[in-house]
Design an enzyme around this catalytic site. Structure first.
Site, short mmCIF file in Angstrom:
data_model
loop_
_atom_site.label_atom_id
_atom_site.label_comp_id
_atom_site.label_asym_id
_atom_site.label_seq_id
_atom_site.Cartn_x
_atom_site.Cartn_y
_atom_site.Cartn_z
N LYS A 66 32.49 30.74 48.39
CA LYS A 66 32.56 30.57 46.94
C LYS A 66 32.46 29.11 46.49
CE LYS A 66 34.95 34.72 45.54
NZ LYS A 66 36.08 35.34 44.88
N ASP A 96 35.51 36.49 38.40
CA ASP A 96 36.85 36.93 38.83
C ASP A 96 37.88 36.83 37.70
OD1 ASP A 96 36.11 37.53 41.47
OD2 ASP A 96 36.33 35.45 42.08
N GLY A 115 45.58 44.77 42.17
CA GLY A 115 44.33 44.00 42.10
C GLY A 115 43.05 44.81 42.01
#
Ligand code: SKM
Length: 287
Positions: free
Chosen positions: A73, A109, A257
């Site tokens: 990332k 995200d 999550g």
């Protein structure tokens, strides 16, 4: 599935290592199937010394877009043409969009987290949040929360390698948004209690509660929780971490999550296909 793939089918994907556990292929392929979109989404386990070649290969093959997970990332940006402001703010990318050879990196995200809250009827805009962690997930959450209008964010972390990143996050939030952010030592229990007491939501954005740390939680005990506190965890395996189990016993609304995972995917999907992910169908596929 095979019937769906023809000479016209285009590719979407995900690069990371390890990655075989990922739920993304099930999610995205279910969405394409439900909408009749001619894409297939595959997971690619790429080694660090193959990252540049993988990006070049995807570009050559005209892959429409791909997700990026750990450990790439923060390193994939150097191979892309553009990076969006939110990805720059987070210092991380989880989505690449390929517009005829021009590669743009962004991160979904944080919006994934915020939309997962909305999905559960939770509104934290104008309110205070206490969050533990300073890694990739924590950074994406606090940046997006601050941009969306969360009023105050208290970040707690141990004084480990990510402490400086947490400090940078706080500085960025305070200088680039209207939100007031502060960083505290997780071992300062008195302050932890005070900040949680003043917050509408408490979030665990660390890996405490999964893998080798399953059965543990970031709070010293449950006296830090109260009934009207929302408790969220970025972990979805196990479905219910020790933190969420304890919070449930206290009577808190809890959220794991999986919603963040689902909605970060939905945001990537929209960028690649210009279509809304059919959330209900995808939830069914994940069951
Ligand atoms: O940011 C996401 C990524 O887009 C996909 C993913 C997965 O499939 O496990 C996890 C997160 O890093």
């Amino acid at each position: 599935m095979e019937k769906r793939i023809t000479g016209h089918t285009e590719l979407l994907g995900l690069i990371a290592t390890p990655i075989r556990h990922s739920k993304s292929p099930v999610m995205h392929n279910a969405a394409c199937r439900a909408l009749g979109l001619d894409y297939a989404y595959l997971a690619f386990d790429i080694q660090p010394d193959q990252l540049e070649d993988a990006v070049k290969g995807f570009k050559a093959l005209n892959v429409r877009g791909w997700n990026v997970s750990m450990p790439y990332k923060t390193s994939i940006g150097q191979y892309l043409d553009h990076i969006t402001p939110i990805a720059k703010m987070c210092g991380a990318i989880n989505t690449v969009i390929n517009d005829n050879g021009v590669l743009t990196g962004t991160i979904t995200d944080g919006t994934g987290y915020m939309n997962a809250l909305k999905d559960q009827g939770i509104d934290i805009i104008g309110k205070k949040m206490t969050i533990v962690g300073a890694g990739g997930a924590a950074t994406a959450i606090v940046m997006q929360a601050a941009l969306d209008g969360v009023k105050e964010i208290s970040i707690f972390n141990i004084k480990d390698a990510s402490w400086n990143r947490a400090l940078e996050n706080v500085e960025k939030i305070n200088s680039q948004t209207k939100c007031k952010a502060q960083l505290f030592d997780l071992n300062d229990h008195e302050t932890l209690r005070k900040e949680i007491n003043e917050s509408a939501i408490f979030t665990n954005a660390t890996n405490v509660g999964m893998g080798k740390l399953e059965g543990q939680m970031v709070l010293p005990d449950t006296s830090y929780l109260r009934k009207d506190l929302i408790v969220s965890d970025v972990i979805y395996m196990p479905e219910k971490t020790k933190l969420l189990e304890e919070a449930e016993k206290v009577g808190c609304q809890t959220i794991n999550g999986l919603g963040m995972m689902l909605y970060q995917g939905a945001a990537s999907f929209k960028l690649w296909t210009d279509q809304d992910m059919p959330i209900d169908k995808v939830k069914e596929a994940l069951d």
